[in-house]
Motif scaffolding. Structure first.
Motif, short mmCIF file in Angstrom:
data_model
loop_
_atom_site.label_atom_id
_atom_site.label_comp_id
_atom_site.label_asym_id
_atom_site.label_seq_id
_atom_site.Cartn_x
_atom_site.Cartn_y
_atom_site.Cartn_z
N GLU A 1 0.82 -1.20 0.00
CA GLU A 1 0.00 0.00 0.00
C GLU A 1 0.86 1.26 0.00
OE1 GLU A 1 -2.92 -0.33 3.08
OE2 GLU A 1 -3.75 -2.18 2.25
N CYS A 2 1.98 1.23 0.72
CA CYS A 2 2.90 2.37 0.70
C CYS A 2 3.49 2.55 -0.70
CB CYS A 2 4.02 2.18 1.72
SG CYS A 2 3.50 2.34 3.45
N ALA A 3 3.82 1.45 -1.36
CA ALA A 3 4.38 1.51 -2.70
C ALA A 3 3.36 2.06 -3.70
CB ALA A 3 4.86 0.13 -3.14
N LEU A 4 2.11 1.66 -3.55
CA LEU A 4 1.05 2.19 -4.41
C LEU A 4 0.89 3.69 -4.21
CD1 LEU A 4 -1.66 -0.62 -4.05
CD2 LEU A 4 -0.50 0.05 -6.18
N GLN A 5 0.94 4.12 -2.95
CA GLN A 5 0.82 5.55 -2.66
C GLN A 5 1.96 6.34 -3.33
OE1 GLN A 5 -1.33 7.51 -1.19
NE2 GLN A 5 -0.16 9.32 -0.59
N ARG A 6 3.18 5.83 -3.22
CA ARG A 6 4.31 6.54 -3.80
C ARG A 6 4.23 6.55 -5.32
NH1 ARG A 6 6.97 3.77 0.35
NH2 ARG A 6 7.76 2.19 -1.09
N ALA A 7 3.78 5.44 -5.91
CA ALA A 7 3.66 5.38 -7.37
C ALA A 7 2.63 6.38 -7.86
CB ALA A 7 3.29 3.96 -7.80
N TRP A 8 1.49 6.45 -7.17
CA TRP A 8 0.47 7.42 -7.56
C TRP A 8 0.98 8.85 -7.42
CZ3 TRP A 8 -1.69 11.07 -4.23
CH2 TRP A 8 -2.67 11.87 -4.82
N ALA A 9 1.62 9.16 -6.28
CA ALA A 9 2.10 10.52 -6.03
C ALA A 9 3.12 10.94 -7.07
CB ALA A 9 2.68 10.61 -4.63
N ALA A 10 4.02 10.04 -7.46
CA ALA A 10 5.04 10.38 -8.45
C ALA A 10 4.41 10.70 -9.79
CB ALA A 10 6.02 9.21 -8.59
N ARG A 11 3.40 9.93 -10.18
CA ARG A 11 2.72 10.19 -11.44
C ARG A 11 1.91 11.49 -11.36
NH1 ARG A 11 2.26 6.60 -15.30
NH2 ARG A 11 0.12 7.22 -15.81
N ALA A 12 1.29 11.74 -10.21
CA ALA A 12 0.50 12.96 -10.04
C ALA A 12 1.37 14.19 -10.17
CB ALA A 12 -0.20 12.94 -8.69
N ALA A 13 2.58 14.12 -9.61
CA ALA A 13 3.49 15.27 -9.68
C ALA A 13 3.80 15.61 -11.13
CB ALA A 13 4.77 14.97 -8.91
N GLY A 14 3.99 14.59 -11.96
CA GLY A 14 4.27 14.83 -13.36
C GLY A 14 3.07 15.40 -14.10
N ALA A 15 1.88 14.91 -13.76
CA ALA A 15 0.67 15.35 -14.45
C ALA A 15 0.30 16.79 -14.11
CB ALA A 15 -0.50 14.42 -14.09
N LEU A 16 0.72 17.26 -12.95
CA LEU A 16 0.26 18.56 -12.47
C LEU A 16 1.17 19.72 -12.87
CD1 LEU A 16 -1.00 17.68 -8.89
CD2 LEU A 16 -2.34 18.20 -10.91
N ARG A 17 2.20 19.46 -13.63
CA ARG A 17 3.12 20.55 -13.98
C ARG A 17 2.40 21.70 -14.68
NH1 ARG A 17 6.72 16.12 -15.32
NH2 ARG A 17 8.31 15.94 -13.71
N LEU A 18 1.37 21.37 -15.44
CA LEU A 18 0.62 22.40 -16.16
C LEU A 18 -0.82 22.50 -15.67
CD1 LEU A 18 1.87 21.69 -19.80
CD2 LEU A 18 2.72 23.41 -18.19
N GLY A 19 -1.12 21.85 -14.57
CA GLY A 19 -2.50 21.82 -14.07
C GLY A 19 -2.85 23.04 -13.24
N PRO A 20 -4.14 23.19 -12.92
CA PRO A 20 -4.60 24.34 -12.13
C PRO A 20 -4.15 24.23 -10.68
CG PRO A 20 -6.40 22.80 -12.49
CD PRO A 20 -5.25 22.31 -13.32
#
Length: 282
Positions: free
Chosen positions: A166-185
């Motif tokens: 579950e910790c690994a899933l959280q980190r994987a999601w957060a890492a992808r979210a950081a990339g997606a949000l570079r141009l987000g609101p």
């Protein structure tokens, strides 16, 4: 959606939200004691269509309609989809976590699917196939075979360690979210930060009062809005969950989220339930 930007998308989604069941109507539904009457009431509200009066049929019907509405919103998002991906992938993370837990417990496929919401990344057929896997390792292997981004978080060596997974899933999601949000609101940035804070708070509450072979710092997910690494480490090292809750609540924002964490630390309300109410209010 080629024009109208975020304002146009928000207006269309607000219109779609008028079909949601209000809290008052939900309380009325909770008092219905007959499944047949419940189905008729749900059909009048257009949250199920043509289902039988059996719990599994109702659950499947609810999931189908919710998935249709989510797919509609996703289609409207069009070129905004990459910036909204963290929302969809957070739902996928919750689904994968539940499916791993279900596989570890040997639960029936139907019970593993309860409460899961199909998304463009994990549609109904995919969730059903994952729910039929015998072990957490098989869930991970199937995700990797599909090229799903969360497959690598469920390694064969750690698949039966639910906490580590579950910790690994959280980190994987957060890492992808950081990339997606570079141009987000900016609002999405803050929302994702709050979700990361909640994930870290949950990890710290689990660690509090227990010995772990893994250093707490290794389990901290960066990118949160308010809960820093120092407060996380202090909470994780606390003697009891209640002590950890005090540390976490002092660091969390908004206040409703701090209350949710405090209540969870005392066993009053599960963290996910309290957090959902707090985030809805936010």
């Amino acid at each position: 959606m080629r024009s109208g930007g975020w304002e146009g998308l928000a207006a269309r989604v607000r219109g779609l939200s008028t079909h949601l069941v209000t809290a008052a109507r939900m309380r009325e539904l909770s008092r219905i004691g007959d499944l047949g009457m419940l189905v008729r009431a749900l059909e009048e509200l257009h949250v199920v269509e043509g289902v039988g009066a059996a719990p599994l049929a109702i659950e499947t019907g609810l999931r189908r309609v919710a998935a249709q509405r989510l797919a509609t919103m996703w289609r409207w998002a069009d070129t905004r989809q990459p910036q909204l991906a963290p929302l969809m992938e957070e739902e996928d993370r919750r689904s994968v976590r539940a499916l791993v837990r279900g596989a570890a417990a040997g639960a029936s496929p139907a019970s593993r699917l309860a409460g899961l919401l199909p998304t463009p990344g994990l549609p109904t057929a995919a969730l059903e196939e994952l729910a039929n896997q015998a072990t957490p390792a098989e869930v991970g292997a199937l995700l990797r075979a599909w090229g799903h981004p969360f497959g690598d978080a469920i390694t064969p060596a750690a698949a039966n360690d639910l906490f580590a997974t579950e910790c690994a899933l959280q980190r994987a999601w957060a890492a992808r979210a950081a990339g997606a949000l570079r141009l987000g609101p900016g609002t999405m940035h803050e929302f994702v930060g709050l979700l990361i804070d909640l994930g870290n708070a949950s990890t710290a509450l689990t660690l509090a009062g227990h010995h772990s072979d893994v250093e707490a710092a290794e389990l901290y997910t960066p990118g949160g809005a308010h809960l820093d690494a120092g407060s996380f480490a202090k909470a994780a090292a606390a003697r009891t969950r209640a002590d950890a809750g005090e540390v976490l609540a002092a660091a969390m924002e908004p206040p409703a989220l701090a209350v949710a964490v405090s209540d969870a630390s005392l066993g009053h309300v599960p963290l996910e339930d309290g957090a959902l109410r707090a985030l809805a209010g936010w």
